[in-house]
Scaffold this active site. Structure first.
Site, PDB file in Angstrom:
ATOM      1  N   LYS A 173       0.836  -1.204   0.000  1.00  0.00           N
ATOM      2  CA  LYS A 173       0.000   0.000   0.000  1.00  0.00           C
ATOM      3  C   LYS A 173       0.877   1.264   0.000  1.00  0.00           C
ATOM      4  CE  LYS A 173      -3.877  -2.307   2.359  1.00  0.00           C
ATOM      5  NZ  LYS A 173      -4.908  -2.200   3.434  1.00  0.00           N
TER       6      LYS A 173
ATOM      7  N   TYR B 194     -12.064  -1.827  -3.891  1.00  0.00           N
ATOM      8  CA  TYR B 194     -12.623  -2.103  -2.556  1.00  0.00           C
ATOM      9  C   TYR B 194     -14.156  -2.031  -2.544  1.00  0.00           C
ATOM     10  CZ  TYR B 194      -8.281  -2.379   0.228  1.00  0.00           C
ATOM     11  OH  TYR B 194      -7.084  -2.775   0.806  1.00  0.00           O
TER      12      TYR B 194
ATOM     13  N   PHE C 136     -15.556   3.345   6.882  1.00  0.00           N
ATOM     14  CA  PHE C 136     -14.180   3.754   6.555  1.00  0.00           C
ATOM     15  C   PHE C 136     -13.898   3.769   5.051  1.00  0.00           C
ATOM     16  CE2 PHE C 136     -14.086  -0.830   7.707  1.00  0.00           C
ATOM     17  CZ  PHE C 136     -13.591  -1.382   6.532  1.00  0.00           C
TER      18      PHE C 136
ATOM     19  N   ARG D 206      -1.658 -14.251   4.177  1.00  0.00           N
ATOM     20  CA  ARG D 206      -2.351 -13.557   5.266  1.00  0.00           C
ATOM     21  C   ARG D 206      -1.655 -13.792   6.605  1.00  0.00           C
ATOM     22  NH1 ARG D 206      -7.063 -10.843   3.896  1.00  0.00           N
ATOM     23  NH2 ARG D 206      -7.853 -10.951   6.016  1.00  0.00           N
TER      24      ARG D 206
ATOM     25  N   THR E  39      -5.533  -7.423  10.535  1.00  0.00           N
ATOM     26  CA  THR E  39      -5.828  -6.103   9.959  1.00  0.00           C
ATOM     27  C   THR E  39      -5.309  -4.983  10.863  1.00  0.00           C
ATOM     28  OG1 THR E  39      -7.857  -7.073   9.092  1.00  0.00           O
ATOM     29  CG2 THR E  39      -7.684  -4.673   9.004  1.00  0.00           C
TER      30      THR E  39
ATOM     31  N   ARG F 154       2.541  -6.518   9.351  1.00  0.00           N
ATOM     32  CA  ARG F 154       1.778  -5.425   9.961  1.00  0.00           C
ATOM     33  C   ARG F 154       2.269  -5.130  11.384  1.00  0.00           C
ATOM     34  NH1 ARG F 154      -4.052  -7.270   7.412  1.00  0.00           N
ATOM     35  NH2 ARG F 154      -4.008  -5.899   5.580  1.00  0.00           N
TER      36      ARG F 154
ATOM     37  N   ASN G 134      -1.965  -0.028   6.868  1.00  0.00           N
ATOM     38  CA  ASN G 134      -1.411  -1.276   7.400  1.00  0.00           C
ATOM     39  C   ASN G 134      -0.514  -2.012   6.391  1.00  0.00           C
ATOM     40  OD1 ASN G 134      -3.458  -2.120   5.747  1.00  0.00           O
ATOM     41  ND2 ASN G 134      -4.637  -3.170   7.318  1.00  0.00           N
TER      42      ASN G 134
ATOM     43  N   HIS H  20      -1.946  -5.466   1.496  1.00  0.00           N
ATOM     44  CA  HIS H  20      -3.250  -6.088   1.265  1.00  0.00           C
ATOM     45  C   HIS H  20      -3.011  -7.510   0.803  1.00  0.00           C
ATOM     46  CE1 HIS H  20      -7.125  -7.103  -0.545  1.00  0.00           C
ATOM     47  NE2 HIS H  20      -6.408  -7.549  -1.561  1.00  0.00           N
TER      48      HIS H  20
ATOM     49  N   GLU I  46      -9.408  -9.878  -7.972  1.00  0.00           N
ATOM     50  CA  GLU I  46      -8.370  -8.867  -7.698  1.00  0.00           C
ATOM     51  C   GLU I  46      -7.176  -8.997  -8.658  1.00  0.00           C
ATOM     52  OE1 GLU I  46      -7.570  -9.222  -3.504  1.00  0.00           O
ATOM     53  OE2 GLU I  46      -9.557  -8.434  -2.977  1.00  0.00           O
TER      54      GLU I  46
HETATM   55  P1  ATP Z   1      -6.933  -6.055   3.145  1.00  0.00           P
HETATM   56  O1  ATP Z   1      -8.267  -6.351   2.501  1.00  0.00           O
HETATM   57  O2  ATP Z   1      -6.424  -4.657   2.867  1.00  0.00           O
HETATM   58  O3  ATP Z   1      -5.927  -7.118   2.902  1.00  0.00           O
HETATM   59  P2  ATP Z   1      -7.956  -7.112   5.575  1.00  0.00           P
HETATM   60  O4  ATP Z   1      -8.543  -8.184   4.727  1.00  0.00           O
HETATM   61  O5  ATP Z   1      -7.084  -7.508   6.720  1.00  0.00           O
HETATM   62  O6  ATP Z   1      -7.130  -6.081   4.722  1.00  0.00           O
HETATM   63  P3  ATP Z   1     -10.520  -5.799   5.511  1.00  0.00           P
HETATM   64  O7  ATP Z   1     -11.558  -6.049   6.545  1.00  0.00           O
HETATM   65  O8  ATP Z   1     -10.688  -6.413   4.164  1.00  0.00           O
HETATM   66  O9  ATP Z   1      -9.104  -6.172   6.137  1.00  0.00           O
HETATM   67  O10 ATP Z   1     -10.384  -4.219   5.349  1.00  0.00           O
HETATM   68  C1  ATP Z   1      -9.759  -3.661   4.222  1.00  0.00           C
HETATM   69  C2  ATP Z   1      -8.878  -2.524   4.639  1.00  0.00           C
HETATM   70  O11 ATP Z   1      -9.703  -1.480   5.151  1.00  0.00           O
HETATM   71  C3  ATP Z   1      -7.912  -2.825   5.794  1.00  0.00           C
HETATM   72  O12 ATP Z   1      -6.724  -3.423   5.375  1.00  0.00           O
HETATM   73  C4  ATP Z   1      -7.667  -1.460   6.341  1.00  0.00           C
HETATM   74  O13 ATP Z   1      -6.740  -0.735   5.510  1.00  0.00           O
HETATM   75  C5  ATP Z   1      -9.037  -0.819   6.210  1.00  0.00           C
HETATM   76  N1  ATP Z   1      -9.841  -0.992   7.427  1.00  0.00           N
HETATM   77  C6  ATP Z   1     -10.407  -2.140   7.874  1.00  0.00           C
HETATM   78  N2  ATP Z   1     -11.090  -1.937   9.021  1.00  0.00           N
HETATM   79  C7  ATP Z   1     -10.931  -0.632   9.301  1.00  0.00           C
HETATM   80  C8  ATP Z   1     -11.389   0.225  10.343  1.00  0.00           C
HETATM   81  N3  ATP Z   1     -12.139  -0.240  11.344  1.00  0.00           N
HETATM   82  N4  ATP Z   1     -11.020   1.527  10.308  1.00  0.00           N
HETATM   83  C9  ATP Z   1     -10.261   2.019   9.300  1.00  0.00           C
HETATM   84  N5  ATP Z   1      -9.808   1.275   8.291  1.00  0.00           N
HETATM   85  C10 ATP Z   1     -10.134  -0.027   8.274  1.00  0.00           C
HETATM   86 MG    MG Z   2      -9.708  -7.770   2.966  1.00  0.00          MG
END
Ligand code: ATP
Ligand code: MG
Length: 139
Positions: free
Chosen positions: A9, A49, A57, A85, A91, A102, A112, A115, A126
């Protein structure tokens, strides 16, 4: 053999972590089968997304994801979705295990560093979002 999409990212690229993340994949027997750097528009980030469109968010996340260059990679390996992962960590970096990307480098639940796709269906969507078949080794 499974495939997944990884993104370094804008915060990860900004902190100079491209080499670090790539190195962790290479040391984990994860094969990089496509790779490029690009800068998403807000619209492109919203499309990527789209599953999170209703989340509070979403606007902030898509601003962040379009705030600078990213590195996108298609990865291949046995169980690579879960493996990636596990390397990434939870996350929220505060909940991530010691030694994960992370935990080691993130400072924020949103910013973070990386992705990773979470299932074979999302991985296929994706990878196709960023790469055509000519850009994927062995496709
Ligand atoms: P990613 O999809 O980026 O790999 P993830 O699968 O661990 O991460 P998701 O639940 O898919 O998490 O959320 C996507 C992204 O949205 C997170 O990586 C983070 O950047 C952001 N995000 C998730 N939860 C929050 C939150 N509560 N507040 C702010 N940003 C968030
Ligand atoms: Mg995700």
């Amino acid at each position: 053999m499974e495939r997944t999409l990884s993104i370094i990212k804008p915060d990860g690229v900004g902190k100079g972590l491209i080499g670090e993340v790539v190195s962790r994949f290479e040391k984990s027997d994860i094969r990089i089968i496509a790779m490029k750097m690009l800068w998403m528009t807000k619209k492109q980030a919203q499309g990527f997304y789209a599953v999170h469109a209703e989340r509070p968010f979403f606007d902030s996340l898509t601003d962040f994801m379009s705030s600078g260059p990213i590195v996108v990679m298609a990865l291949e390996g046995e169980d690579v979705i879960a493996k990636n992962r596990k390397l990434m960590g939870a996350t929220n970096f505060e909940d991530a295990e010691e030694g994960t990307i992370r935990r080691d480098f993130a400072t924020d639940i949103e910013k973070n560093i990386v992705h990773g796709s979470d299932a074979p269906e999302t991985a296929a969507f994706e990878i196709g979002y960023f790469f055509n078949s000519f850009e994927i080794i062995g496709a």
